[in-house]
Motif scaffolding. Structure first.
Motif, PDB file in Angstrom:
ATOM      1  N   PRO A  61      -0.884  -3.173  -4.303  1.00  0.00           N
ATOM      2  CA  PRO A  61      -1.553  -3.746  -3.121  1.00  0.00           C
ATOM      3  C   PRO A  61      -1.664  -5.263  -3.197  1.00  0.00           C
ATOM      4  O   PRO A  61      -2.055  -5.815  -4.220  1.00  0.00           O
ATOM      5  CB  PRO A  61      -2.940  -3.103  -3.169  1.00  0.00           C
ATOM      6  N   LYS A  62      -1.304  -5.922  -2.087  1.00  0.00           N
ATOM      7  CA  LYS A  62      -1.449  -7.375  -2.026  1.00  0.00           C
ATOM      8  C   LYS A  62      -2.861  -7.736  -1.605  1.00  0.00           C
ATOM      9  O   LYS A  62      -3.358  -7.263  -0.593  1.00  0.00           O
ATOM     10  CB  LYS A  62      -0.465  -7.951  -1.000  1.00  0.00           C
ATOM     11  N   ASN A  63      -3.523  -8.572  -2.399  1.00  0.00           N
ATOM     12  CA  ASN A  63      -4.924  -8.894  -2.129  1.00  0.00           C
ATOM     13  C   ASN A  63      -5.116 -10.153  -1.290  1.00  0.00           C
ATOM     14  O   ASN A  63      -6.210 -10.460  -0.871  1.00  0.00           O
ATOM     15  CB  ASN A  63      -5.691  -9.073  -3.447  1.00  0.00           C
ATOM     16  N   ARG A  97      -8.407  -0.690  -0.782  1.00  0.00           N
ATOM     17  CA  ARG A  97      -7.317  -0.938  -1.747  1.00  0.00           C
ATOM     18  C   ARG A  97      -6.746  -2.337  -1.560  1.00  0.00           C
ATOM     19  O   ARG A  97      -6.405  -3.015  -2.527  1.00  0.00           O
ATOM     20  CB  ARG A  97      -6.220   0.111  -1.581  1.00  0.00           C
ATOM     21  N   SER A  98      -6.658  -2.776  -0.304  1.00  0.00           N
ATOM     22  CA  SER A  98      -6.058  -4.094  -0.051  1.00  0.00           C
ATOM     23  C   SER A  98      -6.956  -5.235  -0.512  1.00  0.00           C
ATOM     24  O   SER A  98      -6.486  -6.360  -0.687  1.00  0.00           O
ATOM     25  CB  SER A  98      -5.726  -4.253   1.430  1.00  0.00           C
ATOM     26  N   THR A  99      -8.263  -4.955  -0.694  1.00  0.00           N
ATOM     27  CA  THR A  99      -9.135  -6.030  -1.173  1.00  0.00           C
ATOM     28  C   THR A  99      -9.099  -6.172  -2.688  1.00  0.00           C
ATOM     29  O   THR A  99      -9.575  -7.171  -3.222  1.00  0.00           O
ATOM     30  CB  THR A  99     -10.612  -5.783  -0.783  1.00  0.00           C
ATOM     31  N   GLY A 100      -8.572  -5.151  -3.359  1.00  0.00           N
ATOM     32  CA  GLY A 100      -8.522  -5.198  -4.805  1.00  0.00           C
ATOM     33  C   GLY A 100      -9.874  -5.006  -5.480  1.00  0.00           C
ATOM     34  O   GLY A 100     -10.051  -5.337  -6.648  1.00  0.00           O
ATOM     35  N   ALA A 101     -10.863  -4.484  -4.727  1.00  0.00           N
ATOM     36  CA  ALA A 101     -12.198  -4.267  -5.302  1.00  0.00           C
ATOM     37  C   ALA A 101     -12.145  -3.192  -6.386  1.00  0.00           C
ATOM     38  O   ALA A 101     -11.348  -2.261  -6.299  1.00  0.00           O
ATOM     39  CB  ALA A 101     -13.169  -3.854  -4.202  1.00  0.00           C
ATOM     40  N   LEU A 109      -7.193   2.432   2.759  1.00  0.00           N
ATOM     41  CA  LEU A 109      -6.209   1.341   2.692  1.00  0.00           C
ATOM     42  C   LEU A 109      -6.910  -0.011   2.635  1.00  0.00           C
ATOM     43  O   LEU A 109      -6.519  -0.908   1.892  1.00  0.00           O
ATOM     44  CB  LEU A 109      -5.278   1.398   3.913  1.00  0.00           C
ATOM     45  N   PHE A 110      -7.986  -0.135   3.427  1.00  0.00           N
ATOM     46  CA  PHE A 110      -8.727  -1.396   3.478  1.00  0.00           C
ATOM     47  C   PHE A 110      -9.289  -1.763   2.101  1.00  0.00           C
ATOM     48  O   PHE A 110      -9.081  -2.876   1.609  1.00  0.00           O
ATOM     49  CB  PHE A 110      -9.848  -1.287   4.513  1.00  0.00           C
ATOM     50  N   PHE A 148      -5.822  -2.169  11.487  1.00  0.00           N
ATOM     51  CA  PHE A 148      -5.165  -0.963  11.977  1.00  0.00           C
ATOM     52  C   PHE A 148      -5.617  -0.630  13.400  1.00  0.00           C
ATOM     53  O   PHE A 148      -6.545  -1.222  13.931  1.00  0.00           O
ATOM     54  CB  PHE A 148      -5.495   0.230  11.079  1.00  0.00           C
ATOM     55  N   LEU A 184     -16.274  -7.341  -1.204  1.00  0.00           N
ATOM     56  CA  LEU A 184     -15.278  -6.565  -1.944  1.00  0.00           C
ATOM     57  C   LEU A 184     -14.323  -7.476  -2.707  1.00  0.00           C
ATOM     58  O   LEU A 184     -13.746  -7.086  -3.709  1.00  0.00           O
ATOM     59  CB  LEU A 184     -14.490  -5.668  -0.989  1.00  0.00           C
ATOM     60  N   ARG A 185     -14.172  -8.702  -2.217  1.00  0.00           N
ATOM     61  CA  ARG A 185     -13.268  -9.644  -2.879  1.00  0.00           C
ATOM     62  C   ARG A 185     -13.992 -10.583  -3.842  1.00  0.00           C
ATOM     63  O   ARG A 185     -13.414 -11.564  -4.301  1.00  0.00           O
ATOM     64  CB  ARG A 185     -12.557 -10.492  -1.824  1.00  0.00           C
ATOM     65  N   THR A 188     -16.292  -0.281  -4.873  1.00  0.00           N
ATOM     66  CA  THR A 188     -15.827   0.538  -3.759  1.00  0.00           C
ATOM     67  C   THR A 188     -16.740   1.739  -3.569  1.00  0.00           C
ATOM     68  O   THR A 188     -17.084   2.105  -2.449  1.00  0.00           O
ATOM     69  CB  THR A 188     -14.400   1.053  -4.059  1.00  0.00           C
ATOM     70  N   LEU A 236       0.820  -1.212   0.000  1.00  0.00           N
ATOM     71  CA  LEU A 236       0.000   0.000   0.000  1.00  0.00           C
ATOM     72  C   LEU A 236       0.855   1.264   0.000  1.00  0.00           C
ATOM     73  O   LEU A 236       0.342   2.369  -0.103  1.00  0.00           O
ATOM     74  CB  LEU A 236      -0.923  -0.002   1.227  1.00  0.00           C
TER      75      LEU A 236
END
Lengths: 255, 266
Positions: free
Chosen positions: A75-77, B164-168, B161-162, A83, A104-105, B173, A57
């Motif tokens: 970004p690693k998925n 973005r990390s899911t790659g949605a 950040l959240f 946090f 979201l995934r 989003t 990120l």
């Protein structure tokens, strides 16, 4: 065990010219699969920066991060991330927030029904699935956030001071929850913290970061049996580890 | 049975918590009513509330019709302002080019009193519905667009950040995170605009029209009939309250989770 994460001369500099701030590095770290590694350091040492770079990120100024020989770029998925301020959204229930991660995934939620219940049960939140975050205490919110970060069963979990805003008693309680969750599937955990006791209690290895610019000063293997309950915490060996780390930070002038 | 009992006890609770306000209104109107004979105020300056009700009800057909006219201008203008305001707000939030061009332009126009354009619009578009709608749009648009820009730009760092990390993808989003997260701040703009909407319509009618409550008030005031002017003001107030009440209701329905709602309910 195989080497899973490899970090080579990683460095981060913010800003340019006169405003340049050398935030972190260069550091070399290698982490084995299934390890629970704490990154311990004073505030401002760049440990959160390290975590963001590992998650892809934040772009490093120089150096490389490899997961299973694959370089991180973007970004690693396939990881879980958490946090200090949790990522629960106020318009969804606890259950809905966990499903948000799946939605979201593009994962099939119907296949996760039992998993959602089980993970909530493992942190004793099964009766609060239909509650909104605002109806929960700070500790319960963080436990719900754990479930959100782990529901897609990532094999690497990055935790950035997830207990930072909780009171001492709640921290103690959630620590053992984290430990229990970790012991089920043994994912690789990178746990950023500034609590020495927390690091010693949870980790198989503690990486000590010096004040800015943060570099890896020492690595200490914590050779204590799991689960580390009260009896372990009362043992002399536990205190020896805590004192050893305290000495190091005392030398830095941090404590 | 139980629910009607609950409703009744809810009503009684409301009376119990609101009795001071009710008493205040009763006293206010009593004072108004009896100070007029007491201080010998001429009726062409200030009429008593009873007289306003009496004379107003004789003119009720006209008042209701004009409320409809002004209401239509207000609602059409307000709805267009919401569509345009949200549209531009989202576009500006997501485009760095628009953020450097349109955004400062909007901020500087926000400083001009929009109502000053009213005579121009009347001269361009005549006395009909159109110029009033345009003025209502103009008055409502800026608070909506500026709050929308603020809303869509203030997603927390962690949530950014959240997702973005899911790659949605961006669309997902937007609908699952950005839009709901922006709603509370958007409603700040909607509410502020709702208060302004009837002001815009009324002033536009003052300047040039042949129907509507603004027109009615300016005519009867010219005829030395403050009683009828007050009746018109009463209906304008009803109109403004209805619009504001509707927006508040929508807020409760759409974002019941919002923290400010909960504080009000408690």
């Amino acid at each position: 065990m195989d080497q899973f994460i490899k970090i080579n001369s990683l460095k981060k500099v913010f800003g340019e010219g006169e405003d340049e701030v050398h935030a972190f590095g260069p550091v070399d770290i290698s982490i084995k699969s299934g390890e629970f590694v704490s990154v311990l350091g004073p505030s401002g040492c760049g440990k959160s920066t390290l975590m963001l770079m590992m998650a892809g990120l934040l772009e490093p100024t120089s150096g490389e991060i490899y997961f299973d020989d694959k370089s991180v770029s973007g970004p690693k998925n396939d990881i879980g991330i958490m946090f200090q301020d949790n990522t629960l959204v106020p318009w969804r229930t606890v259950e809905g927030n966990i499903k948000l991660q799946l939605e979201l995934r593009n994962l099939d939620i119907s296949k996760y029904k039992d998993k959602i219940f089980n993970i909530l049960k493992s942190v004793k939140l099964e009766d609060f699935a239909k509650r909104y975050p605002s109806e929960l205490s700070g500790g319960m919110q963080q436990r719900a956030a754990f479930c959100q970060a782990m529901i897609h069963e990532p094999n690497t979990i990055l935790l950035d001071e997830p207990l930072g805003k909780l009171d001492a008693m709640t921290r103690e309680k959630i620590r053992s929850d984290i430990q229990n969750l970790w012991m089920i599937n043994k994912p690789t955990v990178i746990f950023v913290t500034h609590s020495i006791e927390e690091a010693v209690q949870l980790s198989s290895r503690v990486i000590l970061i010096s004040p800015r610019p943060g570099i890896v000063d020492r690595e200490i293997n914590i050779d204590l049996p799991y689960p580390r309950d009260l009896s372990v915490k009362r043992s002399n060996k536990f205190f020896e580890y805590v004192h050893e780390i305290q000495e190091v930070f005392h030398e830095y002038g941090v404590i | 049975m139980a629910s009607s009992k609950n409703k009744l006890s809810g009503f009684l609770k409301w009376i119990a918590s609101g009795w001071m306000l009710i008493l205040f209104f009763v006293l206010f109107f009593l004072f108004w009513e009896y100070s007029i004979p007491l201080f010998d105020v001429p009726r062409y300056i200030l009429p008593a509330p009873t007289e306003i009700v009496q004379k107003g009800s004789a003119d009720i057909d006209k008042l209701i019709y004009y409320t409809g006219v002004t209401g239509l201008e207000t609602i059409i203008g307000y709805a267009i302002a919401i569509i345009l305001g949200l549209g531009f707000g989202i576009a500006i939030s997501f485009s760095s080019i628009l953020r450097r061009t349109l955004y400062p332009f909007f901020v500087s126009i926000e400083m001009t009193p929009k109502i000053a354009f009213a005579p121009l619009f009347i001269s361009w578009f005549g006395f009909g519905l159109l110029p009033k709608v345009i003025i209502v749009v103009l008055v409502c648009f800026f608070p909506i667009v500026l709050n929308a820009i603020l809303a869509f730009n203030s997603l927390s760092n962690e949530l950014t950040l959240f997702h973005r990390s899911t790659g949605a993808n961006p669309l997902k989003t937007f609908f699952k995170i950005r839009l709901p997260a922006a709603m509370p701040q958007c409603f700040v703009g909607f509410k502020y605009a709702a208060i302004n909407a009837t002001v815009g319509a009324t002033i536009a009618e003052f300047i040039g029209s042949d129907q509507g409550l603004g027109f009615y008030i300016s005519i009867v005031t010219g005829n030395m009939r403050p009683d009828l002017a007050f009746a018109g003001i009463f209906f304008l107030t009803l109109l403004g309250l209805s619009l504001f009440g509707f927006v508040t209701l929508m807020e409760k329905i759409l974002i019941p989770w919002h923290i400010s709602m909960k504080r009000i309910n408690k």
